[in-house]
Design a protein around this motif. Structure first.
Motif, PDB file in Angstrom:
ATOM      1  N   TRP A 155       0.501  -0.801  -0.074  1.00  0.00           N
ATOM      2  CA  TRP A 155       0.100  -0.077  -0.310  1.00  0.00           C
ATOM      3  C   TRP A 155       0.677   1.566  -0.819  1.00  0.00           C
ATOM      4  N   GLN A 156       0.109   2.069  -0.784  1.00  0.00           N
ATOM      5  CA  GLN A 156       1.235   3.577  -0.643  1.00  0.00           C
ATOM      6  C   GLN A 156      -0.272   5.231  -0.434  1.00  0.00           C
ATOM      7  N   PRO A 157       0.148   5.933   0.459  1.00  0.00           N
ATOM      8  CA  PRO A 157      -0.386   6.234  -0.005  1.00  0.00           C
ATOM      9  C   PRO A 157      -0.265   7.423  -0.850  1.00  0.00           C
ATOM     10  N   VAL A 158      -1.575   8.290  -1.407  1.00  0.00           N
ATOM     11  CA  VAL A 158      -1.618   8.699  -2.422  1.00  0.00           C
ATOM     12  C   VAL A 158      -2.153  10.843  -2.188  1.00  0.00           C
ATOM     13  N   ASP A 159      -1.097  11.823  -3.040  1.00  0.00           N
ATOM     14  CA  ASP A 159      -0.999  12.143  -2.978  1.00  0.00           C
ATOM     15  C   ASP A 159      -2.737  13.350  -3.670  1.00  0.00           C
ATOM     16  N   ALA A 160      -3.559  14.001  -2.972  1.00  0.00           N
ATOM     17  CA  ALA A 160      -4.934  14.290  -3.952  1.00  0.00           C
ATOM     18  C   ALA A 160      -4.973  15.738  -3.141  1.00  0.00           C
ATOM     19  N   PRO A 161      -6.043  16.118  -4.501  1.00  0.00           N
ATOM     20  CA  PRO A 161      -5.789  18.421  -3.418  1.00  0.00           C
ATOM     21  C   PRO A 161      -7.355  17.846  -3.035  1.00  0.00           C
ATOM     22  N   LEU A 162      -7.096  17.041  -1.645  1.00  0.00           N
ATOM     23  CA  LEU A 162      -7.981  18.034  -0.733  1.00  0.00           C
ATOM     24  C   LEU A 162      -8.054  18.592   0.503  1.00  0.00           C
ATOM     25  N   ASP A 163      -6.997  19.512   0.214  1.00  0.00           N
ATOM     26  CA  ASP A 163      -7.299  20.573   1.089  1.00  0.00           C
ATOM     27  C   ASP A 163      -7.551  21.792   1.090  1.00  0.00           C
ATOM     28  N   PHE A 164      -8.268  22.427   1.511  1.00  0.00           N
ATOM     29  CA  PHE A 164      -8.851  23.786   1.571  1.00  0.00           C
ATOM     30  C   PHE A 164      -9.048  24.597   2.979  1.00  0.00           C
ATOM     31  N   PRO A 165      -8.947  25.809   2.468  1.00  0.00           N
ATOM     32  CA  PRO A 165      -8.604  26.980   3.190  1.00  0.00           C
ATOM     33  C   PRO A 165      -9.570  26.901   5.231  1.00  0.00           C
ATOM     34  N   ARG A 166      -9.122  27.206   6.328  1.00  0.00           N
ATOM     35  CA  ARG A 166     -10.079  27.213   7.131  1.00  0.00           C
ATOM     36  C   ARG A 166      -9.406  28.354   8.057  1.00  0.00           C
ATOM     37  N   HIS A 167     -10.342  28.749   9.084  1.00  0.00           N
ATOM     38  CA  HIS A 167     -10.139  29.826   9.914  1.00  0.00           C
ATOM     39  C   HIS A 167      -8.801  29.617  10.910  1.00  0.00           C
ATOM     40  N   ASP A 168      -8.567  27.959  10.989  1.00  0.00           N
ATOM     41  CA  ASP A 168      -7.723  28.048  11.818  1.00  0.00           C
ATOM     42  C   ASP A 168      -6.356  27.374  10.776  1.00  0.00           C
ATOM     43  N   GLY A 169      -6.481  27.749   8.970  1.00  0.00           N
ATOM     44  CA  GLY A 169      -5.466  26.637   8.893  1.00  0.00           C
ATOM     45  C   GLY A 169      -5.873  25.595   8.217  1.00  0.00           C
ATOM     46  N   CYS A 170      -5.417  25.315   7.491  1.00  0.00           N
ATOM     47  CA  CYS A 170      -5.493  24.301   6.069  1.00  0.00           C
ATOM     48  C   CYS A 170      -5.560  22.988   6.959  1.00  0.00           C
ATOM     49  N   GLN A 171      -7.042  22.383   6.294  1.00  0.00           N
ATOM     50  CA  GLN A 171      -7.243  21.099   6.833  1.00  0.00           C
ATOM     51  C   GLN A 171      -7.958  20.285   5.492  1.00  0.00           C
ATOM     52  N   LEU A 172      -7.645  19.114   5.295  1.00  0.00           N
ATOM     53  CA  LEU A 172      -7.821  18.215   4.300  1.00  0.00           C
ATOM     54  C   LEU A 172      -9.342  17.733   4.690  1.00  0.00           C
TER      55      LEU A 172
END
Length: 552
Positions: free
Chosen positions: A245-262
């Motif tokens: 198994w390998q982790p996959v980098d996907a564009p799940l990030d979005f901005p929030r008031h307390d910083g970046c979140q997935l």
């Protein structure tokens, strides 16, 4: 005289001042217990007292010294004590048992021994039972046939068991240990190999979704951990059917008031017509899509998709570019070009579609479950307690023209929430399986109910297959020569049944890691049980060692 030739069980040494208590209380109870007792009353008349004392001590298994101040003052009693200690200097045979009748200061030799305390009359009965037990423990007891008695002499058997209880316990423990060792070595019952859930190795934090794309397995997570700067970003991939198994980098990030979140993955969908095309619904960044079986991802929220908070995703098995998604608040959308452009299938104008059967959705649709087959699109409504007059009425709806016209095949009775839908997509006439949550609490508790609805040649009334009192997390249907349904609840209990046999099901091994947990299924290669995602791991049901039932 040898130990086995001793004629008496106990010699009672006492002072004449205590004769009345010995004769009237102690001796009758010792003899009633079956003990052979000798006292100075049994000495031979005219014989030297010294020789008689020596004979009594030597021919008895135990010597009971009834200790009082008068006994300690007697030279004869002191001699008897010294004689016993001479025969048993290391006190290993416990030849001398002190019986303290009256409080007194004991010499060191006697004070070092464990005493039978009779100084308080209220304890006499309990201390006597203890005394008899300690004496009986050295008296050989013959088996019934050795004693010339019948085999069914249960009294003799009881005496024999009580006498050799310690030896019996040690023997049984040794035999049990030997049997367990042999059973472990030779895989005998209950240590034989059996069906167990074996982990495929991946440790996917907060994993909730599982999908198969050919030989590729994909796992999606909820991303409960804050921040975006980490290796595991909520998607994992195996290109060899779960071996690595390998982790996959996907564009799940979005901005929030307390910083970046997935964003959380809320659904995965793969079309058999093009297993390289994979879709992932998220709760914050809309739809993700991959054209290489999940290796690389891009956002697919094109024009017409008015929400980025999605709860369901489905894809046409025969058209990889035709994808359906449901919004978290409400709304059902379809894209015919892989997510580039979208059409909303609810809140349409009354004349938006010309329907020979059914009608277009003109009000808001709250989607609780979604299933896309080659011939139909099926949606079930959500929690009836959250629905208003602005929503499509509660029920299960089917469309045969890709979502333009709908007709209700089940009304939900006003209190059913449609939670899960399943069908064997490779079997055209496979029945529809519907898992509902019953919000009617008149019976005292909620229940989850599995129904069967036959869609061909025309939708029929639902048939009850199975009911359950715990939250059902996942449902899947297999469509080989022996069709089956599989369901798993929040405690890791997996059930399997036939859609053709209502009310009957079998429990598969429970996944003990669930305390509780969310779960999902995906088909395995070939016939047999599906893969199971639960407790952040992917499992396959196979033959394995017994201890895997406890720790898969």
């Amino acid at each position: 005289m040898a130990q086995g030739e001793q004629r008496y069980d106990v010699f009672v040494s006492y002072n004449p001042a205590d004769r009345e208590w010995v004769d009237e209380w102690l001796l009758p109870r010792l003899r009633a217990a079956g003990l052979r007792v000798i006292t100075d009353f049994d000495f031979t008349a005219g014989a030297p007292r010294l020789a008689e004392v020596e004979r009594a001590v030597d021919s008895s298994r135990r010597t009971l010294a009834v200790i009082t101040p008068d006994w300690l003052a007697s030279e004869w009693n002191n001699f008897e004590t010294l004689l016993v200690q001479t025969l048993d200097p290391a006190v290993r045979r416990r030849k001398l048992i002190p019986v303290l009748l009256k409080p007194t200061d004991l010499p060191k030799l006697l004070d070092a021994l464990v005493k039978v305390d009779l100084t308080a009359e209220k304890h006499w009965a309990g201390q006597l039972r203890r005394l008899v037990r300690d004496v009986e423990d050295v008296i050989p007891v013959a088996l019934p046939w050795q004693a010339g008695q019948r085999m069914r002499d249960w009294t003799q058997w009881g005496r024999w068991v009580r006498r050799y209880r310690r030896e019996l316990r040690r023997g049984v423990a040794a035999l049990l240990a030997l049997w367990v060792a042999a059973a472990l070595l030779l895989a005998w019952w209950p240590f034989q190999r059996r069906d167990v859930w074996l982990s495929l190795g991946v440790r996917a934090a907060d994993a909730v979704e599982l999908a198969r794309a050919g030989d590729v397995l994909l796992v999606g997570g909820k991303n409960l951990t804050r921040g975006c700067d980490r290796v595991d970003k909520g998607l994992w991939r195996s290109a060899d059917n779960g071996i690595t198994w390998q982790p996959v980098d996907a564009p799940l990030d979005f901005p929030r008031h307390d910083g970046c979140q997935l964003a959380a993955i809320t659904g995965l969908a793969v079309s058999r017509a093009g297993p390289q095309r994979v879709y992932a619904a998220t709760d914050q960044v809309g739809l993700l899509r991959s054209s290489d079986a999940g290796r690389r991802w891009e956002r697919g929220g094109g024009t017409g998709l008015t929400t980025t908070s999605l709860t369901r995703v489905g894809v046409n098995p025969d058209q990889a570019n035709q994808v359906y998604v449901a919004g978290q608040a409400a709304g059902l959308f379809r894209s015919d070009d892989g997510g580039q452009t979208w059409a909303r299938l609810d809140q349409r104008l009354p004349n938006a579609a010309s329907c020979d059967l059914g009608a277009a959705f003109t009000r808001t649709l709250s989607v609780g479950a979604l299933l896309v087959t080659s011939d139909f699109v099926i949606v079930g409504t959500g929690n009836p307690e959250d629905m208003t007059d602005a929503h499509i009425p509660s029920g299960l709806y089917l469309s045969a023209d890709q979502g333009n016209c709908w007709f209700r095949i089940d009304d939900g009775e006003g209190h059913l929430q449609y939670v899960l839908l399943a069908a064997a997509l490779d079997q055209p006439e496979s029945p529809l399986l519907v898992m509902t949550k019953d919000w009617d609490r008149s019976g005292g508790e909620e229940s989850w109910v599995l129904w069967r609805i036959d869609l061909a040649p025309a939708p029929a009334r639902r048939k009850l297959l199975w009911t359950h009192k715990r939250t059902v997390e996942a449902l899947i249907a297999t469509g080989d020569d022996d069709p089956r349904w599989y369901a798993v609840n929040a405690l890791g209990e997996v059930m399997v049944g036939s859609p053709d046999v209502p009310g009957q099901f079998t429990r598969l091994p429970r996944l003990t890691r669930c305390l509780p947990c969310e779960a999902a299924f995906a088909p395995d290669l070939g016939p047999g049980p599906p893969l199971l995602l639960a407790a952040d791991r992917v499992y396959r049901l196979t033959q394995g060692p017994w201890w895997r039932r406890l720790w898969p």
